[in-house]
Each structure stands twice: as structure tokens, then as C-alpha cells.
Design a protein around this motif. Structure first.
Motif, short mmCIF file in Angstrom:
data_model
loop_
_atom_site.label_atom_id
_atom_site.label_comp_id
_atom_site.label_asym_id
_atom_site.label_seq_id
_atom_site.Cartn_x
_atom_site.Cartn_y
_atom_site.Cartn_z
N ASN A 113 29.59 -5.48 -14.66
CA ASN A 113 29.44 -4.67 -15.87
C ASN A 113 27.98 -4.37 -16.10
OD1 ASN A 113 32.17 -4.75 -16.43
ND2 ASN A 113 32.00 -6.52 -17.77
N LYS A 114 27.69 -3.24 -16.71
CA LYS A 114 26.31 -2.90 -17.06
C LYS A 114 26.14 -3.09 -18.55
CE LYS A 114 25.44 0.12 -13.22
NZ LYS A 114 24.91 1.38 -12.77
N ASP A 115 25.08 -3.76 -18.92
CA ASP A 115 24.81 -4.06 -20.31
C ASP A 115 23.30 -4.21 -20.46
OD1 ASP A 115 25.18 -4.65 -22.97
OD2 ASP A 115 26.66 -6.21 -22.62
N CYS A 116 22.84 -4.39 -21.67
CA CYS A 116 21.41 -4.56 -21.92
C CYS A 116 21.19 -5.92 -22.57
CB CYS A 116 20.90 -3.44 -22.82
SG CYS A 116 19.13 -3.55 -23.11
N TYR A 117 20.32 -6.72 -22.00
CA TYR A 117 19.97 -8.02 -22.55
C TYR A 117 18.46 -8.10 -22.71
CZ TYR A 117 24.59 -10.10 -21.89
OH TYR A 117 25.92 -10.40 -21.99
N VAL A 118 18.02 -8.56 -23.87
CA VAL A 118 16.62 -8.86 -24.11
C VAL A 118 16.54 -10.38 -24.20
CG1 VAL A 118 14.65 -8.61 -25.66
CG2 VAL A 118 16.26 -6.70 -25.37
N LEU A 119 15.80 -10.96 -23.25
CA LEU A 119 15.76 -12.42 -23.18
C LEU A 119 14.74 -13.00 -24.14
CD1 LEU A 119 16.04 -13.18 -19.37
CD2 LEU A 119 17.83 -13.00 -21.07
N LYS A 120 15.21 -13.93 -24.93
CA LYS A 120 14.31 -14.76 -25.72
C LYS A 120 13.95 -15.95 -24.83
CE LYS A 120 18.19 -17.22 -27.63
NZ LYS A 120 19.15 -17.36 -28.63
N PRO A 121 13.02 -16.77 -25.25
CA PRO A 121 12.70 -17.94 -24.41
C PRO A 121 13.93 -18.83 -24.24
CG PRO A 121 11.01 -17.62 -26.08
CD PRO A 121 12.13 -16.68 -26.40
N GLN A 122 14.45 -18.86 -23.04
CA GLN A 122 15.61 -19.70 -22.74
C GLN A 122 15.66 -20.00 -21.26
OE1 GLN A 122 19.35 -17.75 -23.64
NE2 GLN A 122 18.62 -15.79 -22.90
N ARG A 123 16.40 -21.05 -20.92
CA ARG A 123 16.55 -21.43 -19.52
C ARG A 123 17.59 -20.53 -18.86
NH1 ARG A 123 17.76 -26.41 -22.05
NH2 ARG A 123 19.78 -26.27 -21.01
N ALA A 124 17.58 -20.47 -17.53
CA ALA A 124 18.52 -19.63 -16.78
C ALA A 124 19.96 -20.08 -17.03
CB ALA A 124 18.20 -19.68 -15.29
N ASP A 125 20.20 -21.40 -17.11
CA ASP A 125 21.56 -21.87 -17.36
C ASP A 125 22.05 -21.46 -18.75
OD1 ASP A 125 21.29 -25.00 -18.87
OD2 ASP A 125 19.55 -24.02 -17.96
N GLU A 126 21.14 -21.44 -19.74
CA GLU A 126 21.52 -20.99 -21.08
C GLU A 126 21.86 -19.51 -21.07
OE1 GLU A 126 18.78 -23.96 -23.85
OE2 GLU A 126 17.87 -22.16 -22.98
N PHE A 127 21.06 -18.71 -20.34
CA PHE A 127 21.34 -17.28 -20.24
C PHE A 127 22.69 -17.03 -19.57
CE2 PHE A 127 21.00 -13.33 -17.67
CZ PHE A 127 21.05 -12.43 -18.72
N LEU A 128 22.95 -17.74 -18.48
CA LEU A 128 24.22 -17.57 -17.77
C LEU A 128 25.40 -17.95 -18.67
CD1 LEU A 128 25.67 -16.81 -15.20
CD2 LEU A 128 25.34 -19.14 -14.39
N LYS A 129 25.27 -19.01 -19.44
CA LYS A 129 26.33 -19.40 -20.37
C LYS A 129 26.59 -18.31 -21.41
CE LYS A 129 25.85 -24.40 -20.11
NZ LYS A 129 25.42 -25.62 -20.80
N SER A 130 25.53 -17.71 -21.93
CA SER A 130 25.71 -16.68 -22.95
C SER A 130 26.39 -15.43 -22.37
CB SER A 130 24.39 -16.32 -23.63
OG SER A 130 23.53 -15.65 -22.75
N VAL A 131 26.02 -15.05 -21.14
CA VAL A 131 26.67 -13.90 -20.49
C VAL A 131 28.15 -14.19 -20.27
CG1 VAL A 131 26.78 -12.51 -18.38
CG2 VAL A 131 24.57 -13.00 -19.43
#
Length: 160
Positions: A113-131
Motif C-alpha cells: 500500500n502507498k501511504d504517507c508517514y512522518v516519523l517522530k523519534p522512534q525505534r524501527a520496531d516501534e514504527f513497524l508495529k504502528s504500520v
């Protein structure tokens, strides 16, 4: 005449299995609390690649008034008791002779899927969990990647 044999390794032990090996497969479609054990017409085709391409399972089933499933329902495919595919019905189409063609993909398909994410300070595992939460994907345990993205500049992933 010698009997055909082949060796297999399980848990570090080598065992000899007479040939030909019987292949037994189980194809299951789950719709809410109902599971359908399906006997596919013309076999089942599983396609895999090594470049993070989603696995694809295709098969055909006869139309049956008791078989009730839709896109998004879970599909599980086992060969000789080993689960080799778990995914979701992505497409289903009916032919003129009452046969339903089904295409299922594993969860990697939903990460296309295509989407837009603006990353705040977070770890890669936290980002993957949110996605995964955003798309309703199931994940197991993830290791803490320790390093966080920097406070500034923020990272923007547009249409990725």
C-alpha cells in the motif's frame, strides 16, 4: 530391483524414507468462526520469491452453496502437516461453469500500500508495529532495535 529411497533430516537426525513420498495437503478457508476444508480442482499453486515479494497461492474450487467466503478471509495451506502458507483471499472470480478461481497473498502484499508517514523519534520496531496496527496485520515478537530516528529533521515517507 532396488527400492528408491531418499534421506531427510529432522532435528539433526537423518532418516531414510522409501520413495515415492506420499504428499497430503490441507487447504482451509476461514470465514469468521467457520472453517472450510477445501478440495481444490486442478491442484494448488504456491509462488514464492526471495526479494520480499509476497507469496501467492492460487487454486480453484467448485461453487457450493455451503462454501461461503469473501475477499479478506484467511487461507491456510499445509503440506504433510507443515503449514507452508498463511494469507488472505485477495481476489475471487467465478467462471461460467460454476468454478471459483481464488488468489490469496500473505501479509507482505498489504505492505505494498502507498501511504504517507512522518516519523517522530522512534525505534524501527516501534514504527513497524504502528504500520502493522494501521493495516490490521498480525506480527509476532520484534526485537528492540535500540537506535531511534533523530529529533530533527523528521523523516517523511510519501507514497512508500
Amino acid at each position: 530391483m532396488a527400492e528408491d529411497k531418499t534421506s531427510t533430516i529432522q532435528n539433526g537426525n537423518v532418516s531414510v524414507v522409501p520413495m515415492p513420498v506420499d504428499i497430503v495437503y490441507t487447504l482451509t478457508i476461514s470465514n469468521d468462526d467457520t472453517q472450510y476444508l477445501v478440495d481444490a480442482l486442478d491442484g494448488v499453486q504456491l509462488t514464492r520469491a526471495v526479494d520480499c515479494t509476497p507469496s501467492k497461492l492460487t487454486f480453484k474450487v467448485p461453487k457450493d452453496p455451503n462454501l461461503n467466503f469473501t475477499e479478506g478471509n484467511m487461507v491456510s495451506f499445509e503440506v504433510n502437516g507443515v503449514n507452508v502458507f498463511k494469507g488472505y483471499v485477495f481476489e475471487k472470480s467465478r467462471t461460467t461453469n460454476d468454478v471459483i478461481s481464488v488468489t490469496a497473498y500473505d501479509q507482505l502484499r498489504y505492505l505494498k500500500n502507498k501511504d504517507c508517514y512522518v516519523l517522530k523519534p522512534q525505534r524501527a520496531d516501534e514504527f513497524l508495529k504502528s504500520v502493522c496496527e494501521d493495516y490490521g496485520l498480525h506480527i509476532g515478537e520484534l526485537d528492540n532495535t535500540v537506535w531511534k530516528t533523530p529529533e530533527k529533521p523528521q523523516i517523511v515517507f510519501k507514497d512508500k
